[in-house]
Design a protein around this motif. Structure first.
Motif, PDB file in Angstrom:
ATOM      1  N   LEU A 177     -37.200  60.543   3.616  1.00  0.00           N
ATOM      2  CA  LEU A 177     -37.257  59.403   4.520  1.00  0.00           C
ATOM      3  C   LEU A 177     -36.821  59.816   5.933  1.00  0.00           C
ATOM      4  CD1 LEU A 177     -37.899  56.390   3.791  1.00  0.00           C
ATOM      5  CD2 LEU A 177     -35.451  55.969   4.072  1.00  0.00           C
ATOM      6  N   LEU A 178     -35.731  60.571   5.979  1.00  0.00           N
ATOM      7  CA  LEU A 178     -35.163  60.993   7.257  1.00  0.00           C
ATOM      8  C   LEU A 178     -36.095  61.960   7.991  1.00  0.00           C
ATOM      9  CD1 LEU A 178     -32.446  60.185   8.401  1.00  0.00           C
ATOM     10  CD2 LEU A 178     -31.516  62.332   7.561  1.00  0.00           C
ATOM     11  N   LEU A 179     -36.686  62.901   7.221  1.00  0.00           N
ATOM     12  CA  LEU A 179     -37.582  63.882   7.836  1.00  0.00           C
ATOM     13  C   LEU A 179     -38.821  63.189   8.397  1.00  0.00           C
ATOM     14  CD1 LEU A 179     -37.305  66.802   5.250  1.00  0.00           C
ATOM     15  CD2 LEU A 179     -36.316  66.714   7.540  1.00  0.00           C
ATOM     16  N   VAL A 180     -39.351  62.228   7.614  1.00  0.00           N
ATOM     17  CA  VAL A 180     -40.529  61.496   8.090  1.00  0.00           C
ATOM     18  C   VAL A 180     -40.170  60.688   9.330  1.00  0.00           C
ATOM     19  CG1 VAL A 180     -42.150  59.638   7.526  1.00  0.00           C
ATOM     20  CG2 VAL A 180     -41.648  61.404   5.823  1.00  0.00           C
ATOM     21  N   ALA A 181     -39.001  60.036   9.309  1.00  0.00           N
ATOM     22  CA  ALA A 181     -38.576  59.229  10.453  1.00  0.00           C
ATOM     23  C   ALA A 181     -38.425  60.103  11.701  1.00  0.00           C
ATOM     24  CB  ALA A 181     -37.269  58.513  10.145  1.00  0.00           C
ATOM     25  N   THR A 182     -37.834  61.280  11.521  1.00  0.00           N
ATOM     26  CA  THR A 182     -37.640  62.173  12.657  1.00  0.00           C
ATOM     27  C   THR A 182     -38.980  62.632  13.213  1.00  0.00           C
ATOM     28  OG1 THR A 182     -35.628  62.968  11.609  1.00  0.00           O
ATOM     29  CG2 THR A 182     -36.446  64.259  13.453  1.00  0.00           C
ATOM     30  N   TRP A 183     -39.882  62.986  12.301  1.00  0.00           N
ATOM     31  CA  TRP A 183     -41.195  63.446  12.730  1.00  0.00           C
ATOM     32  C   TRP A 183     -41.920  62.337  13.507  1.00  0.00           C
ATOM     33  CZ3 TRP A 183     -46.417  62.435  12.217  1.00  0.00           C
ATOM     34  CH2 TRP A 183     -47.262  63.474  12.606  1.00  0.00           C
ATOM     35  N   LEU A 184     -41.842  61.112  12.988  1.00  0.00           N
ATOM     36  CA  LEU A 184     -42.491  59.985  13.670  1.00  0.00           C
ATOM     37  C   LEU A 184     -41.863  59.750  15.039  1.00  0.00           C
ATOM     38  CD1 LEU A 184     -43.010  57.372  10.791  1.00  0.00           C
ATOM     39  CD2 LEU A 184     -44.761  58.697  12.002  1.00  0.00           C
ATOM     40  N   LEU A 185     -40.539  59.861  15.088  1.00  0.00           N
ATOM     41  CA  LEU A 185     -39.840  59.674  16.363  1.00  0.00           C
ATOM     42  C   LEU A 185     -40.353  60.659  17.403  1.00  0.00           C
ATOM     43  CD1 LEU A 185     -37.144  58.339  17.739  1.00  0.00           C
ATOM     44  CD2 LEU A 185     -36.270  60.636  17.382  1.00  0.00           C
ATOM     45  N   ILE A 186     -40.514  61.922  16.983  1.00  0.00           N
ATOM     46  CA  ILE A 186     -40.924  62.951  17.929  1.00  0.00           C
ATOM     47  C   ILE A 186     -42.390  62.800  18.314  1.00  0.00           C
ATOM     48  CG2 ILE A 186     -41.264  65.446  18.232  1.00  0.00           C
ATOM     49  CD1 ILE A 186     -38.767  65.832  16.503  1.00  0.00           C
ATOM     50  N   GLN A 187     -43.232  62.500  17.329  1.00  0.00           N
ATOM     51  CA  GLN A 187     -44.670  62.488  17.589  1.00  0.00           C
ATOM     52  C   GLN A 187     -45.197  61.168  18.139  1.00  0.00           C
ATOM     53  OE1 GLN A 187     -46.567  65.169  17.491  1.00  0.00           O
ATOM     54  NE2 GLN A 187     -44.930  66.461  16.700  1.00  0.00           N
ATOM     55  N   LYS A 188     -44.523  60.071  17.813  1.00  0.00           N
ATOM     56  CA  LYS A 188     -45.136  58.766  18.106  1.00  0.00           C
ATOM     57  C   LYS A 188     -44.387  57.900  19.110  1.00  0.00           C
ATOM     58  CE  LYS A 188     -48.313  59.499  14.957  1.00  0.00           C
ATOM     59  NZ  LYS A 188     -49.617  59.950  15.440  1.00  0.00           N
ATOM     60  N   THR A 189     -43.195  58.298  19.524  1.00  0.00           N
ATOM     61  CA  THR A 189     -42.482  57.422  20.452  1.00  0.00           C
ATOM     62  C   THR A 189     -42.396  58.055  21.838  1.00  0.00           C
ATOM     63  OG1 THR A 189     -40.270  58.333  20.092  1.00  0.00           O
ATOM     64  CG2 THR A 189     -41.005  56.645  18.545  1.00  0.00           C
ATOM     65  N   LYS A 190     -42.060  57.231  22.793  1.00  0.00           N
ATOM     66  CA  LYS A 190     -41.937  57.688  24.172  1.00  0.00           C
ATOM     67  C   LYS A 190     -40.741  58.637  24.314  1.00  0.00           C
ATOM     68  CE  LYS A 190     -43.150  56.111  28.625  1.00  0.00           C
ATOM     69  NZ  LYS A 190     -43.663  55.133  29.520  1.00  0.00           N
ATOM     70  N   LEU A 191     -39.671  58.338  23.559  1.00  0.00           N
ATOM     71  CA  LEU A 191     -38.509  59.226  23.582  1.00  0.00           C
ATOM     72  C   LEU A 191     -38.902  60.605  23.054  1.00  0.00           C
ATOM     73  CD1 LEU A 191     -35.452  59.805  23.829  1.00  0.00           C
ATOM     74  CD2 LEU A 191     -35.203  58.929  21.503  1.00  0.00           C
ATOM     75  N   GLY A 192     -39.686  60.616  21.949  1.00  0.00           N
ATOM     76  CA  GLY A 192     -40.133  61.875  21.377  1.00  0.00           C
ATOM     77  C   GLY A 192     -40.987  62.661  22.364  1.00  0.00           C
ATOM     78  N   LEU A 193     -41.816  61.936  23.099  1.00  0.00           N
ATOM     79  CA  LEU A 193     -42.671  62.559  24.106  1.00  0.00           C
ATOM     80  C   LEU A 193     -41.803  63.248  25.169  1.00  0.00           C
ATOM     81  CD1 LEU A 193     -45.768  62.508  24.553  1.00  0.00           C
ATOM     82  CD2 LEU A 193     -45.397  60.669  26.191  1.00  0.00           C
ATOM     83  N   ALA A 194     -40.749  62.541  25.579  1.00  0.00           N
ATOM     84  CA  ALA A 194     -39.838  63.114  26.578  1.00  0.00           C
ATOM     85  C   ALA A 194     -39.149  64.349  26.006  1.00  0.00           C
ATOM     86  CB  ALA A 194     -38.807  62.070  26.996  1.00  0.00           C
ATOM     87  N   MET A 195     -38.757  64.294  24.723  1.00  0.00           N
ATOM     88  CA  MET A 195     -38.089  65.431  24.104  1.00  0.00           C
ATOM     89  C   MET A 195     -39.020  66.642  24.041  1.00  0.00           C
ATOM     90  SD  MET A 195     -36.135  63.205  21.189  1.00  0.00           S
ATOM     91  CE  MET A 195     -35.468  64.468  20.177  1.00  0.00           C
ATOM     92  N   LEU A 196     -40.278  66.399  23.655  1.00  0.00           N
ATOM     93  CA  LEU A 196     -41.256  67.496  23.602  1.00  0.00           C
ATOM     94  C   LEU A 196     -41.438  68.107  24.981  1.00  0.00           C
ATOM     95  CD1 LEU A 196     -44.130  66.103  21.334  1.00  0.00           C
ATOM     96  CD2 LEU A 196     -42.703  68.100  20.877  1.00  0.00           C
ATOM     97  N   ALA A 197     -41.550  67.242  25.984  1.00  0.00           N
ATOM     98  CA  ALA A 197     -41.769  67.721  27.345  1.00  0.00           C
ATOM     99  C   ALA A 197     -40.599  68.591  27.803  1.00  0.00           C
ATOM    100  CB  ALA A 197     -41.960  66.533  28.292  1.00  0.00           C
ATOM    101  N   VAL A 198     -39.379  68.099  27.600  1.00  0.00           N
ATOM    102  CA  VAL A 198     -38.200  68.844  28.047  1.00  0.00           C
ATOM    103  C   VAL A 198     -38.115  70.189  27.320  1.00  0.00           C
ATOM    104  CG1 VAL A 198     -35.678  68.849  28.169  1.00  0.00           C
ATOM    105  CG2 VAL A 198     -36.939  66.763  28.684  1.00  0.00           C
TER     106      VAL A 198
END
Lengths: 297, 237
Positions: free
Chosen positions: A151-172
């Motif tokens: 559950l946690l791994l899926v949530a983390t993956w979704l956070l990174i791939q699908k949210t604006k915060l995740g987008l910022a994290m990928l960019a940084v």
């Protein structure tokens, strides 16, 4: 059937290693630092769980969420109060920040030793009983560990791939200045990432407490796993860390079953060295290449 | 002094080494202004100082009548000021589309962000074709298109370009300059920093020549192209 049982046990413990690895690699990927106090975040979570579960008698679900929230706050405060001042005073802050986390590791250990003493503490188990499928047996507790991890791994993956915060994290993680120029607030991303990393390792801190107990230096166990999993997966690669966690878990369980329980870690880490000889930057980047080829073909 | 964009008395240093000396220039809306100079003239430092990526600097930087020199650099894009750095500012291990989406990070409304993406694909059709590719797998020219697209996606009022022609073939430079004119036609004011003096003068309306950290010459592109000093130093006689 013993082999199947061992692989299943390896997957369960591997799921926890994945969570440990993802939290560690997240900080490396985004900030290019190793957080040596990572194991201490785990240890604090274990103590928090011990107090909340065994002394305040809160239900496990509440313990888990509460501990994650507390560790998230601890992570954010650590970044804002100890890491940020160093970052603001120099451009090449990677090494000084790593030294800060190393110092923090010892300080937290000592303070906890002073408050809680050096004795091992623990609970017998959160759940009793097991599920017998005929060909394999899995305890409810292990099933719970597996479920929570996935559950946690899926949530983390979704956070990174699908949210604006995740987008910022990928960019940084790829280009700090490019991220700043796109309007991303680095400070906010760093602080939240530290919080997320601490909240992630809080879950193994709670769930593995009955197996590993809790004492001031218990943090050395998860941080060694974090290193192994992260190197195996490729520094900074979340997918690699997930894969690396399962590989390490299965390698450990199999070597303890078929070689010797004493050699469990030795064999697993020898295996890690072997993989690194063939894939020096970990298996994560390799899988990314494969994925690109699939997309293009 | 209430111009669109204006820099005055800008100094910048690295440690004890001062590299920019009393820079002053102005940009009017809907201009293309070039800043020209050779290697080490201070062109990149000038742009980095303006957008705040280089902090060891003093002087005034005014945009639409407001001093922006103390603004944290990540807020500039919300004011309508975009910068494409010399290393292009793209994200090598992300897809072309993700790069553009991050470029539009400051667009709060998701519908607007989607239409901005479609607009960029319309200007740069090659980016639509390559949208699933990792940025690092693109050719130099395509990467520069991506950098321009990423810089343009918010429809900034003022766009700084740091040596967009570097590493490109002559044909590609020609196409790039065409795109810069096209971007300008969409209503964006452009400040172009270039070593490729001939192409920059053909593209820009006005230019400033930077030498050893000082502006030594300025004028209309036409006049500069015929200026004997420019001809001798930058256009090969």
């Amino acid at each position: 059937m013993i082999l199947l049982q061992q692989i299943l046990n390896g997957i369960v413990i591997g799921a926890m290693y994945s969570v440990i690895g993802v939290g560690f690699t997240l900080i490396f990927g985004i900030m290019r630092i190793l957080n040596f106090a990572y194991g201490e975040f785990y240890m604090l979570a274990s103590y928090a769980a011990f107090v909340a579960y065994s002394e305040l008698h809160l239900p496990l679900g509440v313990v888990l969420i509460l501990t994650m929230a507390v560790l998230f706050a601890i992570g954010v405060v650590t970044e804002e109060s100890l890491v940020k001042p160093v970052r603001e005073r120099t451009v090449d802050w990677s090494v000084p920040v790593i030294m800060v986390t190393l110092g923090l590791q010892i300080v937290i250990q000592n303070v906890v030793l002073l408050i809680a003493g050096g004795t091992y503490k623990g609970v017998a188990s959160y759940l009793s009983g097991s599920l017998d499928l005929g060909w394999v047996v899995i305890s409810y507790e292990r099933l719970l560990i597996l479920g929570v991890s996935v559950l946690l791994l899926v949530a983390t993956w979704l956070l990174i791939q699908k949210t604006k915060l995740g987008l910022a994290m990928l960019a940084v993680s790829q280009n700090r200045e490019g991220a700043v120029l796109s309007g991303i607030n680095l400070q906010r991303v760093y602080a939240i990432s530290f919080g997320l990393s601490a909240a992630l390792v809080a879950v193994p801190g709670v769930m593995l407490m009955p197996l590993l107990y809790v004492y001031p230096t218990v943090g050395h166990v998860p941080i060694m796993k974090a290193f192994a999993v992260t190197l195996l997966g490729g520094m900074g690669s979340v997918e690699g860390a997930i894969l690396g966690g399962f590989i390490l878990g299965i390698a450990e369980t199999l070597s303890s079953a078929y070689i010797s329980a004493l050699m469990k870690e030795g064999v697993a880490f020898a295996f890690m060295i072997l993989i690194l000889i063939f894939y020096p930057s970990g298996i994560g980047p390799y899988f990314q290449q494969v994925r690109q080829k699939v997309i293009r073909s | 002094m209430n111009s669109f964009f204006c820099v005055s008395e800008l100094n910048a240093s690295y440690g004890d080494l001062q590299v920019l000396w009393g820079i002053r220039f102005e940009v009017s809306p809907s201009e293309i202004v070039a800043i020209l100079g050779g290697n080490g003239a201070g062109k990149t430092t000038l742009l980095r100082s303006i957008v705040g990526l280089h902090r060891q600097r003093s002087g005034q930087i005014q945009f639409e009548g407001e001093d922006i020199s103390l603004l944290p650099p990540h807020l500039l894009i919300y004011r309508g000021l975009a910068h494409v750095p010399d290393e292009r500012g793209i994200f090598p291990d992300l897809t072309v589309e993700k790069n553009l989406i991050i470029g539009g990070y400051s667009i709060r409304n998701s519908q607007k962000a989607a239409s901005a993406l479609a607009w960029i694909y319309q200007i740069f059709p090659i980016l639509r074709e390559r949208k699933k590719f990792l940025a690092r797998s693109l050719s130099g020219g395509e990467q520069q298109m991506l950098a321009l697209g990423k810089g343009m996606i918010t429809r900034p009022k003022l766009l700084f370009l740091d040596e967009p022609s570097s590493g490109l073939s002559p044909l590609m430079v020609q196409r790039l300059m065409g795109y810069i004119v096209k971007i300008h036609g969409e209503g964006t004011t452009v400040v172009l920093v270039e070593q490729n003096v001939r192409h920059a003068l053909q593209t820009a309306h006005r230019a400033h020549v930077l030498e050893n950290g000082r502006i030594v010459l300025e004028g209309q592109s036409m006049d500069l192209m015929n200026d004997p000093r420019v001809k001798k130093a930058y256009l090969g006689g």
